[in-house]
Design an enzyme around this catalytic site. Structure first.
Site, PDB file in Angstrom:
ATOM      1  N   ASP A 140      -7.409  -4.536  -2.783  1.00 28.56           N
ATOM      2  CA  ASP A 140      -7.168  -4.289  -1.024  1.00 28.56           C
ATOM      3  C   ASP A 140      -8.711  -4.723  -0.931  1.00 28.56           C
ATOM      4  OD1 ASP A 140      -6.427  -4.477   1.829  1.00 28.56           O
ATOM      5  OD2 ASP A 140      -6.778  -2.456   2.138  1.00 28.56           O
ATOM      6  N   HIS A 187       0.683  -1.832   0.142  1.00 25.95           N
ATOM      7  CA  HIS A 187       0.047   0.116   0.029  1.00 25.95           C
ATOM      8  C   HIS A 187       0.566   1.207  -0.180  1.00 25.95           C
ATOM      9  CE1 HIS A 187      -2.941  -2.928   0.774  1.00 25.95           C
ATOM     10  NE2 HIS A 187      -3.098  -3.088   1.919  1.00 25.95           N
TER      11      HIS A 187
END
Length: 301
Positions: free
Chosen positions: A255, A184
């Site tokens: 995600d 991320h």
């Protein structure tokens, strides 16, 4: 008892481009069914059940062929990986996995995971103000102990870490001699700016080929930022800096199913997240590298 997470959106924005053949969502999770794959009793959140077929439907909705499933902290270690392994065995051509080993994970278990399609191991080093954010997962000591066995199998270490901590942790991680994948975009809060020393360390690791990163998590790095026309615009400089550092060391992930959201106004739209690539990767050739070529190399598709 943890608070139940909101479910992922059923209806999403249509993708603004046709993904190239072999395109991959390189970061997602599956959960349940819970009578077969119960969550860890000690966990930080409680997601709704999203088994393998729900993830395949997610890929189809986005027009993507491949996906990478990561064992989530709520599943725990050891037996918690079974939900991912089951999904990989159901869809061997479309899926690969990243599992969470424990200190006592055996070679036989690692070999079994590899045969199922696991190509990396995830380690939770994510802290804020010196405190762990999520329960469960394996830390730096397990990573250092197991790194030689990951190297033997051609695996990478997926690192869940706050980029500012890479200033101190980067040299220790590089000594392991295995590929590193930073989740991320280093979970960078946009308010810190692209000149943050930790973020610049991440860019340098990519530039020298010592690490990869996932240009994912825009919703977490800048929740609610931007406008309807340019959602998450404050994340753009970070994604672009990472791509510029080394476009061959970058993959994209959604995600999904976006655990740990409790306000419907904050729940991300996967179509919007995919469409960010029209800003970050405007040319088709680079988009194909990030969506197809790079994940095929990293995850052995």
């Amino acid at each position: 008892m943890t608070r139940p997470c909101l479910p992922a959106l059923e209806h999403i924005t249509a993708p603004a481009f046709q993904a190239p053949a072999g395109a991959c969502d390189s970061h997602a999770h599956v959960f349940g069914p819970y009578h077969r794959f119960p969550l860890a009793s000690d966990r930080s959140y409680t997601p709704a059940a999203y088994p393998a077929e729900a993830f395949i439907a997610h890929l189809d909705q986005l027009g993507l062929e491949r996906g990478v499933l990561v064992t989530a902290s709520a599943s725990g270690t050891g037996v918690g990986n079974q939900v991912v392994l089951d999904a990989l065995r159901q869809y061997p051509a479309r899926l690969r996995g990243v599992a969470v080993p424990a200190a006592d994970t055996t070679d036989a278990e690692l070999d079994d995971w590899h045969a199922a399609g696991v190509r990396g191991a995830r380690f939770n080093l994510y802290q804020l103000h010196g405190h762990a954010v999520y329960r469960n997962g394996s830390g730096i000591e397990v990573l250092e102990a197991i790194a030689p066995r990951l190297r033997e199998r051609g695996w990478h270490a997926q690192i869940w870490i706050h980029a500012p901590d890479l200033v101190e942790m980067g040299p220790r991680l590089k000594k392991l001699g295995i590929p590193l994948v930073v989740d991320h975009m280093g979970r960078m809060a946009t308010a810190r700016g692209v000149n943050d020393p930790g973020f610049q360390t991440l860019c340098a690791l990519l530039a020298e080929g010592a690490a990869w990163t996932k240009i994912s998590g825009a919703d977490r790095n800048n929740a609610g930022g931007g406008t309807a026309a340019t959602p998450y615009a404050e994340v753009d400089p970070f994604a672009r800096a990472l791509i510029a550092a080394n476009p061959d060391q970058v993959v994209w992930g959604s995600d999904w199913p976006h655990i740990n959201y409790f306000d419907p106004a904050d729940m991300p739209d996967d179509g919007v997240l995919l469409n960010l690539l029209t800003r970050w990767l405007p040319d088709a050739a680079t988009r194909e590298r990030v969506l197809v070529t790079n994940p095929a190399r990293l995850y052995d598709f």
